[in-house]
Design a protein around this motif. Structure first.
Motif: not given
Length: 212
Positions: A136-146, A153-159, A197-203
């Motif tokens: 959900h955050t990634f979608g907001m990030i992309a939209h806010a960035a125009g 496409a992918f999402l990786h989480v480090d706990y 607490l956690a980190e996420g990266t995605g495309l």
């Protein structure tokens, strides 16, 4: 407002590929109260332990609620759920009830907390909930960035640490790089002491014209 580069990437940007264009909703106090009460009901549904006759009574009441609302079921993008950016989780019971506190081209922040409904075990947040929050955050990030409307496409989480319930938390993230249709994004979930607490990266990849 869209980044001017968005129109270079996709001259049909305003049509968002084949993704429907949904206008934000401003629901009345009845819907706001309904969603808040339903979230509390979700907590109780996974934590209450009454006698069986109470469960029967609860089931009857829920069935009555279904009967009340069923005639008003509408197409996607018509009802207010998921289209109310001012409400926690945009008014959607699927999305954790977090509130947008920063929305800018260089980054997005949301604050919120998890509740009993989100417990996976030993009173810690279920590991599967965090990818949902990051997505959900990634979608907001992309939209806010125009950026043009994109799909994950992918999402990786480090706990990094156990994520607790019933405490204030913050998720923040930004676009870290772009390459044509691609936007690389990252975010982190922190507690009130700024402990990660956690980190996420995605495309995130922009939709092609007509692509759903």
């Amino acid at each position: 407002m869209a980044d001017p580069d968005a129109y270079e990437l996709d001259p049909d940007y305003d049509h968002h590929g084949g993704f429907p264009e949904y206008a934000p909703a401003v629901p009345g106090p009845g819907f706001v109260r309904f969603v808040a009460t339903m979230r509390r009901l979700q907590d109780l549904a996974v934590s209450a332990d009454p006698a069986d006759d109470v469960w029967d009574d609860a089931a009857d009441r829920v069935a009555a609620l279904v009967e009340l609302l069923e005639p008003f079921q509408a197409a996607e993008g018509v009802g207010p759920a998921g289209r109310a950016p001012e409400l926690p989780g945009m008014g959607s019971l699927l999305i954790p009830p977090w509130t947008l506190t920063r929305y800018a081209p260089d980054g997005v922040e949301m604050t919120g907390r998890f509740s009993r409904f989100h417990v996976g075990g030993n009173m810690a947040v279920h590991g599967g909930i965090l990818p949902l929050l990051f997505d959900h955050t990634f979608g907001m990030i992309a939209h806010a960035a125009g950026r043009p409307i994109s799909r994950t496409a992918f999402l990786h989480v480090d706990y990094r640490k156990i994520t607790p319930i019933d405490v204030p938390l913050l998720v923040r993230g930004r676009v870290t790089g772009t390459e044509g249709r691609k936007a690389f994004v990252s975010a982190e979930l922190v507690d009130a002491d700024a402990t990660v607490l956690a980190e996420g990266t995605g495309l995130m990849v922009r939709l092609l014209p007509g692509q759903p």
